[in-house]
Design a protein around this motif. Structure first.
Motif, PDB file in Angstrom:
ATOM      1  N   VAL A  59       3.081  -8.478  -2.637  1.00 10.14           N
ATOM      2  CA  VAL A  59       3.876  -8.026  -1.499  1.00 10.14           C
ATOM      3  C   VAL A  59       4.459  -6.641  -1.781  1.00 10.14           C
ATOM      4  O   VAL A  59       4.456  -5.765  -0.905  1.00 10.14           O
ATOM      5  N   ALA A  60       4.948  -6.422  -2.989  1.00 11.10           N
ATOM      6  CA  ALA A  60       5.498  -5.107  -3.345  1.00 11.10           C
ATOM      7  C   ALA A  60       4.431  -4.028  -3.281  1.00 11.10           C
ATOM      8  O   ALA A  60       4.692  -2.908  -2.823  1.00 11.10           O
ATOM      9  N   ALA A  61       3.218  -4.339  -3.725  1.00 10.16           N
ATOM     10  CA  ALA A  61       2.133  -3.360  -3.671  1.00 10.16           C
ATOM     11  C   ALA A  61       1.788  -2.999  -2.231  1.00 10.16           C
ATOM     12  O   ALA A  61       1.556  -1.820  -1.915  1.00 10.16           O
ATOM     13  N   VAL A  62       1.770  -3.989  -1.354  1.00 15.55           N
ATOM     14  CA  VAL A  62       1.474  -3.716   0.056  1.00 15.55           C
ATOM     15  C   VAL A  62       2.583  -2.876   0.680  1.00 15.55           C
ATOM     16  O   VAL A  62       2.301  -1.917   1.412  1.00 15.55           O
ATOM     17  N   VAL A  63       3.819  -3.212   0.378  1.00 15.70           N
ATOM     18  CA  VAL A  63       4.949  -2.450   0.940  1.00 15.70           C
ATOM     19  C   VAL A  63       4.922  -1.012   0.461  1.00 15.70           C
ATOM     20  O   VAL A  63       5.110  -0.077   1.254  1.00 15.70           O
ATOM     21  N   VAL A  64       4.668  -0.813  -0.826  1.00 16.18           N
ATOM     22  CA  VAL A  64       4.612   0.553  -1.358  1.00 16.18           C
ATOM     23  C   VAL A  64       3.459   1.322  -0.737  1.00 16.18           C
ATOM     24  O   VAL A  64       3.604   2.505  -0.393  1.00 16.18           O
ATOM     25  N   VAL A  66       2.075   0.842   2.240  1.00 17.13           N
ATOM     26  CA  VAL A  66       2.355   1.112   3.647  1.00 17.13           C
ATOM     27  C   VAL A  66       3.397   2.220   3.806  1.00 17.13           C
ATOM     28  O   VAL A  66       3.269   3.081   4.676  1.00 17.13           O
ATOM     29  N   LEU A  67       4.410   2.199   2.951  1.00 14.66           N
ATOM     30  CA  LEU A  67       5.484   3.190   3.077  1.00 14.66           C
ATOM     31  C   LEU A  67       5.124   4.554   2.515  1.00 14.66           C
ATOM     32  O   LEU A  67       5.804   5.533   2.829  1.00 14.66           O
ATOM     33  N   LYS A  68       4.103   4.621   1.717  1.00 12.82           N
ATOM     34  CA  LYS A  68       3.751   5.904   1.117  1.00 12.82           C
ATOM     35  C   LYS A  68       2.958   6.791   2.006  1.00 12.82           C
ATOM     36  O   LYS A  68       2.437   6.772   2.932  1.00 12.82           O
TER      37      LYS A  68
END
Length: 68
Positions: A59-64, A66-68
């Protein structure tokens, strides 16, 4: 890399590990409460820790990403 970004990354990793430890402890307690012997409860706890850490990391990898 900005020192603030490094600190935030370290805090996120620490939070993920602490959350996974909490999940493992709860899994151990529930297994023992259900009557499982100690070795089986430890095995369930280890599986819960690994699963929780994997899910949190994904989940953290997906969030990072998407936000990058």
């Amino acid at each position: 890399m900005n020192p603030t970004h490094t600190a935030m990354l370290l805090m996120a990793v620490a939070l993920a590990v602490m959350s996974a430890c909490l999940v493992a402890g709860i899994a151990f307690a529930v297994a023992r409460w259900g009557g499982a012997p100690a070795p089986e409860a430890v095995a369930r706890s280890g599986r819960a820790f690994a699963t929780a850490l994997t899910v949190i990391s994904a989940v953290a990898a997906v969030v990072v990403t998407v936000l990058k």
